[in-house]
Design a protein around this motif. Sequence first.
Motif, PDB file in Angstrom:
ATOM      1  N   TYR A 107      20.009  11.732  36.191  1.00  0.00           N
ATOM      2  CA  TYR A 107      19.727  13.166  36.263  1.00  0.00           C
ATOM      3  C   TYR A 107      20.966  14.026  36.352  1.00  0.00           C
ATOM      4  N   LEU A 108      21.976  13.578  36.995  1.00  0.00           N
ATOM      5  CA  LEU A 108      23.197  14.381  37.031  1.00  0.00           C
ATOM      6  C   LEU A 108      23.831  14.439  35.649  1.00  0.00           C
ATOM      7  N   PHE A 109      23.763  13.323  34.977  1.00  0.00           N
ATOM      8  CA  PHE A 109      24.231  13.254  33.607  1.00  0.00           C
ATOM      9  C   PHE A 109      23.490  14.282  32.757  1.00  0.00           C
ATOM     10  N   ALA A 110      22.151  14.286  32.907  1.00  0.00           N
ATOM     11  CA  ALA A 110      21.357  15.219  32.106  1.00  0.00           C
ATOM     12  C   ALA A 110      21.717  16.656  32.440  1.00  0.00           C
ATOM     13  N   LEU A 111      21.944  16.945  33.732  1.00  0.00           N
ATOM     14  CA  LEU A 111      22.263  18.322  34.115  1.00  0.00           C
ATOM     15  C   LEU A 111      23.572  18.774  33.483  1.00  0.00           C
ATOM     16  N   PHE A 112      24.583  17.916  33.533  1.00  0.00           N
ATOM     17  CA  PHE A 112      25.847  18.306  32.927  1.00  0.00           C
ATOM     18  C   PHE A 112      25.699  18.459  31.422  1.00  0.00           C
ATOM     19  N   LEU A 113      24.852  17.635  30.831  1.00  0.00           N
ATOM     20  CA  LEU A 113      24.651  17.779  29.398  1.00  0.00           C
ATOM     21  C   LEU A 113      24.002  19.116  29.070  1.00  0.00           C
ATOM     22  N   ALA A 140      36.164  22.557  32.123  1.00  0.00           N
ATOM     23  CA  ALA A 140      36.538  21.297  31.472  1.00  0.00           C
ATOM     24  C   ALA A 140      35.412  20.844  30.567  1.00  0.00           C
ATOM     25  N   ASN A 141      35.730  19.892  29.754  1.00  0.00           N
ATOM     26  CA  ASN A 141      34.811  19.368  28.771  1.00  0.00           C
ATOM     27  C   ASN A 141      33.538  18.857  29.440  1.00  0.00           C
ATOM     28  N   SER A 142      32.409  19.409  29.059  1.00  0.00           N
ATOM     29  CA  SER A 142      31.167  19.051  29.754  1.00  0.00           C
ATOM     30  C   SER A 142      30.782  17.603  29.556  1.00  0.00           C
ATOM     31  N   THR A 143      31.060  17.075  28.385  1.00  0.00           N
ATOM     32  CA  THR A 143      30.717  15.671  28.180  1.00  0.00           C
ATOM     33  C   THR A 143      31.515  14.802  29.135  1.00  0.00           C
ATOM     34  N   PHE A 144      32.786  15.151  29.284  1.00  0.00           N
ATOM     35  CA  PHE A 144      33.599  14.408  30.235  1.00  0.00           C
ATOM     36  C   PHE A 144      33.029  14.527  31.629  1.00  0.00           C
ATOM     37  N   TYR A 148      43.133  10.905  33.719  1.00  0.00           N
ATOM     38  CA  TYR A 148      44.178  11.899  33.491  1.00  0.00           C
ATOM     39  C   TYR A 148      44.235  12.311  32.025  1.00  0.00           C
ATOM     40  N   THR A 149      44.201  11.307  31.136  1.00  0.00           N
ATOM     41  CA  THR A 149      44.317  11.674  29.725  1.00  0.00           C
ATOM     42  C   THR A 149      43.113  12.455  29.245  1.00  0.00           C
ATOM     43  N   PHE A 150      41.935  12.161  29.797  1.00  0.00           N
ATOM     44  CA  PHE A 150      40.766  12.970  29.477  1.00  0.00           C
ATOM     45  C   PHE A 150      41.042  14.438  29.790  1.00  0.00           C
ATOM     46  N   LEU A 151      41.504  14.651  31.047  1.00  0.00           N
ATOM     47  CA  LEU A 151      41.664  16.036  31.464  1.00  0.00           C
ATOM     48  C   LEU A 151      42.794  16.716  30.725  1.00  0.00           C
ATOM     49  N   VAL A 152      43.836  15.977  30.432  1.00  0.00           N
ATOM     50  CA  VAL A 152      44.993  16.661  29.877  1.00  0.00           C
ATOM     51  C   VAL A 152      44.828  16.938  28.390  1.00  0.00           C
ATOM     52  N   ALA A 168      30.016  15.109  32.514  1.00  0.00           N
ATOM     53  CA  ALA A 168      28.772  14.354  32.634  1.00  0.00           C
ATOM     54  C   ALA A 168      29.066  12.867  32.750  1.00  0.00           C
ATOM     55  N   TYR A 169      29.990  12.410  31.925  1.00  0.00           N
ATOM     56  CA  TYR A 169      30.200  10.973  31.822  1.00  0.00           C
ATOM     57  C   TYR A 169      30.965  10.431  33.023  1.00  0.00           C
ATOM     58  N   VAL A 170      32.153  10.968  33.259  1.00  0.00           N
ATOM     59  CA  VAL A 170      32.979  10.311  34.273  1.00  0.00           C
ATOM     60  C   VAL A 170      32.594  10.687  35.703  1.00  0.00           C
ATOM     61  N   PRO A 171      32.777  11.938  36.119  1.00  0.00           N
ATOM     62  CA  PRO A 171      32.421  12.154  37.515  1.00  0.00           C
ATOM     63  C   PRO A 171      30.923  12.171  37.754  1.00  0.00           C
ATOM     64  N   GLY A 172      30.172  12.537  36.732  1.00  0.00           N
ATOM     65  CA  GLY A 172      28.739  12.649  36.943  1.00  0.00           C
ATOM     66  C   GLY A 172      28.050  11.308  37.064  1.00  0.00           C
ATOM     67  N   ALA A 173      28.335  10.407  36.165  1.00  0.00           N
ATOM     68  CA  ALA A 173      27.549   9.180  36.132  1.00  0.00           C
ATOM     69  C   ALA A 173      28.388   7.948  36.430  1.00  0.00           C
ATOM     70  N   LEU A 174      29.467   7.785  35.693  1.00  0.00           N
ATOM     71  CA  LEU A 174      30.174   6.518  35.747  1.00  0.00           C
ATOM     72  C   LEU A 174      30.794   6.266  37.112  1.00  0.00           C
ATOM     73  N   ASP A 175      31.431   7.313  37.659  1.00  0.00           N
ATOM     74  CA  ASP A 175      32.094   7.119  38.941  1.00  0.00           C
ATOM     75  C   ASP A 175      31.123   6.728  40.022  1.00  0.00           C
ATOM     76  N   LYS A 176      29.928   7.320  39.959  1.00  0.00           N
ATOM     77  CA  LYS A 176      28.956   6.951  40.985  1.00  0.00           C
ATOM     78  C   LYS A 176      28.584   5.486  40.859  1.00  0.00           C
ATOM     79  N   ILE A 177      28.336   5.068  39.615  1.00  0.00           N
ATOM     80  CA  ILE A 177      27.928   3.667  39.420  1.00  0.00           C
ATOM     81  C   ILE A 177      29.030   2.736  39.905  1.00  0.00           C
ATOM     82  N   LEU A 178      30.257   3.015  39.447  1.00  0.00           N
ATOM     83  CA  LEU A 178      31.360   2.133  39.811  1.00  0.00           C
ATOM     84  C   LEU A 178      31.608   2.138  41.308  1.00  0.00           C
TER      85      LEU A 178
END
Lengths: 474, 622, 185
Positions: free
Chosen positions: B334-340, B234-238, B142-146, B240-250
Amino acid sequence: MMTSLLAYLLIPLSSAVIIQFLKKNDKLADIVSNVSLFAGLLNISYLIFNPQNVRFSFASIADNGFSLIMVLAIYLIAFCVSLFSSGFIPRTKNKHNFYSLLLTGVAAMCGVVISLDFFTLYIYAEALAIVSLAMICYEDNERGAEGAVKYFFLTLPGSVFILTGISILLFTAGTFNFLNLQSIANSGPMSTANMVAVAFLCIGFLIKAGIVPFHTWLIDAYQGAYSPVSAFLGGIATKVSGAYAIIKIVMIFKLFESTAGRISEALMLLGAITIIWGAIAAIRQKNFKRMLAFSSISQTGYIVLASGLGTPLAVLGAIFHLFNQATFKGTLFLNSASIEKSAGTTNMHKLANLENSMPWTTWTSIIALLAAAGLPPLSGFWSKLVIVLALWEEGAKGYAFLSLFFMLVTFAHFAIIQKKIFFGKKAADGEKSREMPVFMLLPVVLLSMIIILAGIFFPHVYSFLMQAVTRNML
Amino acid sequence: MNILLIPIFLPLFTAIFILLVSEKTKYLKEVAAIMASFISFLSALTIFLSSNIIAYSLPWAGYSFDFTLKADVLGKLALLFATGVSFLAAFYAAGFMKKRTDSAKWFFFNLLFTGSFSSGAVLSDNLLTMLFFWEGLVIFLYTFLVFAKGGRNSGAIAMKAFIINAVANLCFLIGITITGFIAGSMNMTEIHAGKLAVSGWAFAAYLLLLIGIVSKIEGMPFHTWMTDAGADGANSTFLAYVPGALDKILGIYMLVRVSIYLYVLNGVVQALIMTLGVVVLLFAAMMALAQKNYKKLLAYIAVSQSGYALLGVGTMNATGIAGGLFYALNNAIYLFALFLTAGSVESQSETSNMAKLGGLWKRMPATTLVFIIAALSISSVPPFNGFFSKEILQRGILEAGYPMFFAAVELGSIITLIALLKLGHSVYFAKETETSLRCKESGMFMIIPMFIAAILCLFFGFGAKIPVEHFLEPVLSYLALEHARTIAGFQMGNLLLISVAGIIVSIISHVVGYGITGKPYKATDYLLYAPVLSKIYRMAEHKVFDPYEQIMKSSVWPLGQFFSKLDSLTDYLTFTLPSFVSNSLSKMSQKFHRGSYVLYMTITIIGFLVYMAYVFSFGGIK
Amino acid sequence: MTYHLILFAVLLIFIMASVMLQNLLYSAIMLALGSVTVSLIMFTFSAPWAGVFELSVCAALLPVLVIGTIKLIDAGGRQDLDEGNEDNCGSLGFNIQPVENRIKFRILPLVVSLIAVLGWIFFIPFFEALSKYPYMNSLNRDLGKIIWAGRSQDLIAQITILTAIAMAMKSILHFSGGKNKESKE
């Protein structure tokens, strides 16, 4: 008197006298005062927390655990106030007097907590009263003197009642030694006369602690005094002279038995009234220091409520809450001094958005306010939790609900204040404020870290206090 | 000092430090964040390479709430990838945040806290500790997005993300609590010793856990916040990082943990998960076809990828699970790279609209190269890593005996390739537009992480044996899943032919579409206007399939009425009444505190008398 | 018994007078007389040493100091309160003119007599009951022994109090211009 801890009394006393002879040299006075207090702090921390003790769950502490933790609190707050004042007090004031008073106050407070009978306790408490009086006068204007005079006259009935209690106790029990009294209390149900004496003692110390309806001097004294003095008073002095003695009385006499009249119920009732009054009155205040004074009163109500209950768990909660309140109020009063110095006002309606200009002050205040409101895993949460649990266990469900409810009220109120002062839109006064220099920030950072650590390492604290309470109570 | 504590606490303290340091410092935030995430990554690497299981335990307050950490085989794999992604994101953000106006200090704070909490979540051995970290992640989402000043709607989207995730997390919490109660312990190692069968309460608990996990990996129907965030800029780094890579791993870590480590699943649940996976992957891929916004298209692709992972774990056999896990890990790359790349393009050209971009390969060659590699990987073109994960997955599906799902996976990758062809063609290879004339290549801070990700794609593709041997096989043997033969390798066979055929179909479709409309970003429009599909697309455009919007729309008005009535009642009780009481009390107390100590003294004496009377009221003084 | 009652009543009168009088000098004298009464009470309770102490310190030394102060700062007997009497502000920084409003104080005798009556009803039976207590009866245990002997540790307490008083006085009073001023107690 516990001679093993006598050094903690004598060294500040001699430092106080030495400082008087260091004419014209402010820096030397700073150094002497800070070093002696810091050495004492290290010493007492080592005494309590050395790894051997921790490993064996503090079973090997020879002295009274309660006194030890009180000495720790005294030295901690005194050191923080002293360190803060070395930067805060300008050269135009006489720093030597301040330090001497502070150190004498430390000696008097140590005397209170290491004394083993009521008479000695009373003498030291009177010495503390004199020192507090002088320190409130340090402000050098009308408000300070008015606060001092009010303080003196309104705690005078307290002293009178304590003396009355001691004298009646002398008649009926023949002794005022704690150990003897404890064995008398254990040997059978308490007689009425003893109970009268204890009632007088209780009311005397309650007046000194600032319980509603005897709290009026406290507000004016905290607000009118010079800011580091408020920290000293509100942080430790009031607590040592008032709340400590009440907990001690509770630990000695079995107040929760029916022959004790209604003293324990009276204590609980007064504690509850204090909590309510303090919390409600704090909401409407505009002045930061006045609001802190009212919230101080409210928290002292928690301590009295818990000690009125009298079970070991409740007493443990009361002791831990006492220690916690010392740290919170120390932090908050010192921060209010910082804010006052740098933003020029303590009117909460004029302060806003200090987070950008004074980040360290902001975050340490937030930690202290959150802890005072009872947010896990800070230390305030644990002490309140223990108190509520103890109340619930004994069947005092109404009081338990009350404390929980006012915990929420306090929390809501503090959250609003924090948002306003620290995070709101910039106001004119907030803009010109700058952060304090490093060594004035050190004390509050130290206190905040202790708040956090005491919360995280609560199991150790719990075992220490449990050992202290059970050894000395029944 | 246990090494397990480093990935959790070092970023946390660094984040607090960054917050306290004022905004005005030039490089301190970036350097601190990069250093902290790098050290976490190194410690994760050390943990990964050590052969024994490292554990750390701190008994807390009794009541089975222990702070125990354990880096077992599954956990340390997830930790390695999570910290690696965190480091790359921090590195990228150092360059990315320079061009933006939102608060860099809060961004790094959120990034480090997310990294710290995700490390804590994968390392925890106690269900409650893990829950603490898991829930904490929602707050930082939430704080990322807000805090990111994305588009006009960033506040509303943040709230939507928070509500969706919070509701799903509530289900997750209930699921965990029930699990703990049934198993009699909150410690995962202990539960593993006697796994739970899915029946009765355990079934309900597993479903609740599944809800939480699916929302974490942005599966349907919990994905809508992410696609809205993509559209809103929204912020592309966000992203890439959260929904793109981290959420999948977790999410996949948790799915494997729950499905195999803690529970023993039966056929019903398996069919459920697989069906969900297939629905997600197909539907999201088809939605991706309709997009004309770079990031929104990638968002839908991301949702579709999570479908593959669900499908993989749902097969319940070694090959399928390995496939699903491999999908999750590959997504991190690869999803991370695409968002980047999306971020890189956006920061240069200030837009993500495909109609306005074109021909960027001349001006941003590095970004183009990364995009090509990542796009080909994600569409499972051999010999990139995506191909191998798809291969393993498909073998697993066949082993489980669901040929229909096999066809669905193939269809999914075809659609993905079509969408990415459209994206790549129109953004990088079409005619240049005016906005693209302004673009030049991004700075080093942004290129290096993209390159690292692209190189990993190649590496895991060409040398696919290495990730399989070192990452997947240990996990499979740890979870005691038997598998017959080696699962990696470039094997000629029917599957390969089918994949190649699929690729050819996609290329044909793209060429056809481009030929019809003449504009590359409209290359899929002919599909959009196909008979049945066009209705579905129109409904999707009106957010018919978004349960959040539907629920909000239909229930908002009556709920609003109810709540406003409730609100005025509580308002009265909590505000009007107490403030009236407190005002009168305060006025009274103001009269008290007037400063006259004669009054105070009188009060003291009266108080004393009342006290004495009360104390001795039980029988009077003798 | 009657003797004690009379002494108590006289004491009360003196103390109330001391509080209520406007003239500071008369108040100080009333204080001295009250202390004398207290020492008489102590004599009748067969505590000669306490009585002597009370007499010498509280009845003699203190009033001398107080009256000396009042004379030095010229605060006694002044009836003109309206001019800005800056030189009447002692070193304490606030005006030590006597309180003008006496209406509240007029209640004081009433209150005191009320408390006295209540005390008669409640306290005297209590103290009579106390005399039945074992410790009270065993008068072979000298009260003095309990209070005086075995209290060597109180020496440190005394030193602390003296230090506190010294520091307090030094802090409150500013020895400006070389004139020595002292305040009450």
